[in-house]
Design a protein around this motif. Structure first.
Motif, PDB file in Angstrom:
ATOM      1  N   SER A 190       0.836  -1.195   0.000  1.00 48.48           N
ATOM      2  CA  SER A 190       0.000   0.000   0.000  1.00 48.48           C
ATOM      3  C   SER A 190       0.871   1.244   0.000  1.00 48.48           C
ATOM      4  O   SER A 190       2.063   1.198   0.323  1.00 48.48           O
ATOM      5  CB  SER A 190      -0.935   0.006   1.213  1.00 48.48           C
ATOM      6  N   GLY A 191       0.273   2.371  -0.369  1.00 52.34           N
ATOM      7  CA  GLY A 191       1.000   3.633  -0.420  1.00 52.34           C
ATOM      8  C   GLY A 191       0.023   4.763  -0.650  1.00 52.34           C
ATOM      9  O   GLY A 191      -1.195   4.543  -0.659  1.00 52.34           O
ATOM     10  N   PRO A 192       0.534   5.974  -0.826  1.00 55.55           N
ATOM     11  CA  PRO A 192      -0.341   7.141  -1.023  1.00 55.55           C
ATOM     12  C   PRO A 192      -1.062   7.088  -2.361  1.00 55.55           C
ATOM     13  O   PRO A 192      -0.553   6.541  -3.338  1.00 55.55           O
ATOM     14  CB  PRO A 192       0.617   8.326  -0.950  1.00 55.55           C
ATOM     15  N   ARG A 193      -2.246   7.684  -2.400  1.00 60.28           N
ATOM     16  CA  ARG A 193      -3.049   7.706  -3.615  1.00 60.28           C
ATOM     17  C   ARG A 193      -2.478   8.703  -4.624  1.00 60.28           C
ATOM     18  O   ARG A 193      -1.650   9.539  -4.297  1.00 60.28           O
ATOM     19  CB  ARG A 193      -4.500   8.035  -3.268  1.00 60.28           C
ATOM     20  N   ILE A 194      -2.956   8.588  -5.857  1.00 59.80           N
ATOM     21  CA  ILE A 194      -2.378   9.323  -6.984  1.00 59.80           C
ATOM     22  C   ILE A 194      -3.349  10.388  -7.479  1.00 59.80           C
ATOM     23  O   ILE A 194      -4.554  10.151  -7.536  1.00 59.80           O
ATOM     24  CB  ILE A 194      -2.038   8.344  -8.132  1.00 59.80           C
TER      25      ILE A 194
ATOM     26  N   LEU B 157      -5.820  16.961  -1.649  1.00 62.02           N
ATOM     27  CA  LEU B 157      -6.257  16.811  -0.261  1.00 62.02           C
ATOM     28  C   LEU B 157      -5.962  15.388   0.230  1.00 62.02           C
ATOM     29  O   LEU B 157      -6.100  14.428  -0.517  1.00 62.02           O
ATOM     30  CB  LEU B 157      -7.772  17.068  -0.154  1.00 62.02           C
ATOM     31  N   ALA B 158      -5.575  15.280   1.508  1.00 63.69           N
ATOM     32  CA  ALA B 158      -5.352  13.976   2.137  1.00 63.69           C
ATOM     33  C   ALA B 158      -4.408  13.107   1.319  1.00 63.69           C
ATOM     34  O   ALA B 158      -4.557  11.892   1.260  1.00 63.69           O
ATOM     35  CB  ALA B 158      -6.687  13.256   2.353  1.00 63.69           C
ATOM     36  N   ALA B 159      -3.423  13.750   0.695  1.00 64.75           N
ATOM     37  CA  ALA B 159      -2.527  13.024  -0.198  1.00 64.75           C
ATOM     38  C   ALA B 159      -1.624  12.043   0.544  1.00 64.75           C
ATOM     39  O   ALA B 159      -0.989  11.195  -0.070  1.00 64.75           O
ATOM     40  CB  ALA B 159      -1.679  14.011  -1.002  1.00 64.75           C
ATOM     41  N   ASP B 160      -1.575  12.158   1.881  1.00 63.99           N
ATOM     42  CA  ASP B 160      -0.687  11.278   2.636  1.00 63.99           C
ATOM     43  C   ASP B 160      -1.389  10.019   3.146  1.00 63.99           C
ATOM     44  O   ASP B 160      -0.745   9.142   3.697  1.00 63.99           O
ATOM     45  CB  ASP B 160      -0.089  12.044   3.828  1.00 63.99           C
ATOM     46  N   TYR B 161      -2.701   9.926   2.956  1.00 60.22           N
ATOM     47  CA  TYR B 161      -3.372   8.690   3.389  1.00 60.22           C
ATOM     48  C   TYR B 161      -2.858   7.517   2.556  1.00 60.22           C
ATOM     49  O   TYR B 161      -2.894   7.587   1.329  1.00 60.22           O
ATOM     50  CB  TYR B 161      -4.891   8.789   3.184  1.00 60.22           C
ATOM     51  N   PRO B 162      -2.412   6.428   3.185  1.00 59.24           N
ATOM     52  CA  PRO B 162      -1.880   5.282   2.405  1.00 59.24           C
ATOM     53  C   PRO B 162      -2.999   4.362   1.949  1.00 59.24           C
ATOM     54  O   PRO B 162      -3.019   3.183   2.280  1.00 59.24           O
ATOM     55  CB  PRO B 162      -0.951   4.599   3.411  1.00 59.24           C
ATOM     56  N   TRP B 163      -3.905   4.881   1.167  1.00 56.52           N
ATOM     57  CA  TRP B 163      -5.125   4.144   0.810  1.00 56.52           C
ATOM     58  C   TRP B 163      -5.100   3.625  -0.618  1.00 56.52           C
ATOM     59  O   TRP B 163      -6.124   3.350  -1.206  1.00 56.52           O
ATOM     60  CB  TRP B 163      -6.365   5.016   1.047  1.00 56.52           C
ATOM     61  N   ARG B 164      -3.896   3.511  -1.191  1.00 53.34           N
ATOM     62  CA  ARG B 164      -3.711   2.865  -2.490  1.00 53.34           C
ATOM     63  C   ARG B 164      -3.163   1.461  -2.245  1.00 53.34           C
ATOM     64  O   ARG B 164      -2.183   1.301  -1.498  1.00 53.34           O
ATOM     65  CB  ARG B 164      -2.726   3.677  -3.325  1.00 53.34           C
ATOM     66  N   TYR B 165      -3.807   0.458  -2.831  1.00 57.70           N
ATOM     67  CA  TYR B 165      -3.402  -0.931  -2.633  1.00 57.70           C
ATOM     68  C   TYR B 165      -3.031  -1.525  -3.980  1.00 57.70           C
ATOM     69  O   TYR B 165      -3.763  -1.370  -4.963  1.00 57.70           O
ATOM     70  CB  TYR B 165      -4.532  -1.751  -2.000  1.00 57.70           C
ATOM     71  N   VAL B 166      -1.893  -2.225  -4.025  1.00 62.39           N
ATOM     72  CA  VAL B 166      -1.420  -2.785  -5.293  1.00 62.39           C
ATOM     73  C   VAL B 166      -0.956  -4.230  -5.094  1.00 62.39           C
ATOM     74  O   VAL B 166      -0.640  -4.651  -3.973  1.00 62.39           O
ATOM     75  CB  VAL B 166      -0.247  -1.966  -5.883  1.00 62.39           C
ATOM     76  N   LEU B 167      -0.936  -4.963  -6.210  1.00 63.07           N
ATOM     77  CA  LEU B 167      -0.301  -6.281  -6.222  1.00 63.07           C
ATOM     78  C   LEU B 167       1.205  -6.057  -6.269  1.00 63.07           C
ATOM     79  O   LEU B 167       1.729  -5.484  -7.228  1.00 63.07           O
ATOM     80  CB  LEU B 167      -0.766  -7.083  -7.445  1.00 63.07           C
TER      81      LEU B 167
ATOM     82  N   GLY C  13       4.879  -5.933  -6.940  1.00 65.52           N
ATOM     83  CA  GLY C  13       5.733  -6.370  -8.035  1.00 65.52           C
ATOM     84  C   GLY C  13       5.051  -6.464  -9.391  1.00 65.52           C
ATOM     85  O   GLY C  13       5.697  -6.815 -10.376  1.00 65.52           O
ATOM     86  N   SER C  14       3.760  -6.161  -9.477  1.00 65.57           N
ATOM     87  CA  SER C  14       3.076  -6.257 -10.776  1.00 65.57           C
ATOM     88  C   SER C  14       3.654  -5.254 -11.764  1.00 65.57           C
ATOM     89  O   SER C  14       3.974  -4.124 -11.402  1.00 65.57           O
ATOM     90  CB  SER C  14       1.581  -5.998 -10.605  1.00 65.57           C
ATOM     91  N   ARG C  15       3.780  -5.667 -13.020  1.00 65.57           N
ATOM     92  CA  ARG C  15       4.275  -4.732 -14.042  1.00 65.57           C
ATOM     93  C   ARG C  15       3.121  -4.036 -14.742  1.00 65.57           C
ATOM     94  O   ARG C  15       3.327  -3.321 -15.723  1.00 65.57           O
ATOM     95  CB  ARG C  15       5.153  -5.454 -15.060  1.00 65.57           C
ATOM     96  N   PHE C  16       1.893  -4.217 -14.257  1.00 67.03           N
ATOM     97  CA  PHE C  16       0.732  -3.589 -14.899  1.00 67.03           C
ATOM     98  C   PHE C  16       0.171  -2.436 -14.084  1.00 67.03           C
ATOM     99  O   PHE C  16      -0.934  -1.983 -14.326  1.00 67.03           O
ATOM    100  CB  PHE C  16      -0.351  -4.642 -15.162  1.00 67.03           C
ATOM    101  N   LEU C  17       0.929  -1.935 -13.106  1.00 65.06           N
ATOM    102  CA  LEU C  17       0.490  -0.799 -12.296  1.00 65.06           C
ATOM    103  C   LEU C  17       0.544   0.481 -13.124  1.00 65.06           C
ATOM    104  O   LEU C  17       1.326   0.600 -14.064  1.00 65.06           O
ATOM    105  CB  LEU C  17       1.381  -0.640 -11.057  1.00 65.06           C
ATOM    106  N   SER C  18      -0.277   1.475 -12.724  1.00 68.81           N
ATOM    107  CA  SER C  18      -0.222   2.764 -13.400  1.00 68.81           C
ATOM    108  C   SER C  18       1.079   3.485 -13.071  1.00 68.81           C
ATOM    109  O   SER C  18       1.602   4.236 -13.878  1.00 68.81           O
ATOM    110  CB  SER C  18      -1.420   3.628 -13.018  1.00 68.81           C
ATOM    111  N   ARG C  19       1.585   3.260 -11.852  1.00 67.19           N
ATOM    112  CA  ARG C  19       2.885   3.787 -11.430  1.00 67.19           C
ATOM    113  C   ARG C  19       3.423   2.858 -10.362  1.00 67.19           C
ATOM    114  O   ARG C  19       2.660   2.203  -9.665  1.00 67.19           O
ATOM    115  CB  ARG C  19       2.767   5.195 -10.819  1.00 67.19           C
ATOM    116  N   ALA C  20       4.740   2.827 -10.224  1.00 70.10           N
ATOM    117  CA  ALA C  20       5.332   2.048  -9.139  1.00 70.10           C
ATOM    118  C   ALA C  20       5.006   2.713  -7.806  1.00 70.10           C
ATOM    119  O   ALA C  20       4.771   3.920  -7.739  1.00 70.10           O
ATOM    120  CB  ALA C  20       6.839   1.943  -9.328  1.00 70.10           C
TER     121      ALA C  20
END
Length: 187
Positions: free
Chosen positions: A156-160, A164-174, A176-183
């Motif tokens: 998980s990490g910050p949303r894109i 506002l609230a840019a520091d909430y770690p509410w982005r969840y990713v698989l 190591g996936s190479r299909f993410l919008s950003r690392a």
DNA sequence: CAGTGGATGCTCT
DNA sequence: GAGCATCCACTGT
């Protein structure tokens, strides 16, 4: 088949549980690799300032699609969560192109797998999601959600793309996936 | 590569 | 009238 009750929980439970779930629209899609959670305590959420015509579906019962237009150009797909009356949804940001790849390539006008469904606007274009899907139930065609088989490693990490609230770690990713919008940003 | 800005239309103040 | 939960092309290294 993912059941309605799957979405009748906090977005913070549903969002990570969606990683690895296969999302299909008219048979086109693949495993979800990136999502973001939004709820009504969240200044960055469309629902933060109360119900409006655009976000009405967010306040409705869980298990429905909330689709809105972004920057006048793109569509973005959310899955509504929590009980009726609360504004909570998970933004689907990226998936691995696996089913109906030819239709995705035709809609996106590219053969590059990494550019087919990496990002909410690209994903909707590849799957043919538009404002006509706003308010449709997720357990009926054209939508289909298939449970994941294994247990993915989730990070998980910050949303894109928000201020506002840019520091909430509410982005969840698989992880190591190479299909993410950003690392994910380095820890 | 990184950074910048334009497209484009709708929503809400 | 401002501001976007974005994407792409274009610039300059």
């Amino acid at each position: 088949m993912i059941r309605r009750a799957f979405f009748d929980r906090s977005v913070h439970e549903v969002a990570p549980d969606l990683i690895g779930v296969t999302l299909l629209v008219d048979g086109v899609g693949g495993p979800i690799v990136e999502v973001e959670a939004y709820n009504e305590t969240d200044p960055a959420s469309h629902g933060f300032r109360g119900r409006t015509p655009r976000n009405a579906v967010m306040f409705g019962p869980p298990g429905y699609a909330y689709v809105y237009r972004s920057y006048g150009v793109h569509w973005c797909l959310n899955l509504v969560c929590e009980e009726e009356g609360t504004a909570a949804a998970v933004l689907i940001r990226a998936l691995e192109p696996l089913h109906g790849v030819e239709r995705m390539q035709a809609r996106r006008r590219t053969d590059e797998p990494r550019l087919l469904a990496a990002g909410p606007g690209r994903l909707c274009q590849a799957l043919g999601v538009t404002g006509e899907h706003d308010g449709l139930p997720l357990d009926q065609p054209p939508f289909e959600l298939r449970p994941r088989t294994g247990q993915p490693t989730i990070a998980s990490g910050p949303r894109i793309g928000i201020t506002l609230a840019a520091d909430y770690p509410w982005r969840y990713v698989l992880a190591g996936s190479r299909f993410l919008s950003r690392a994910l940003p380095r820890a």
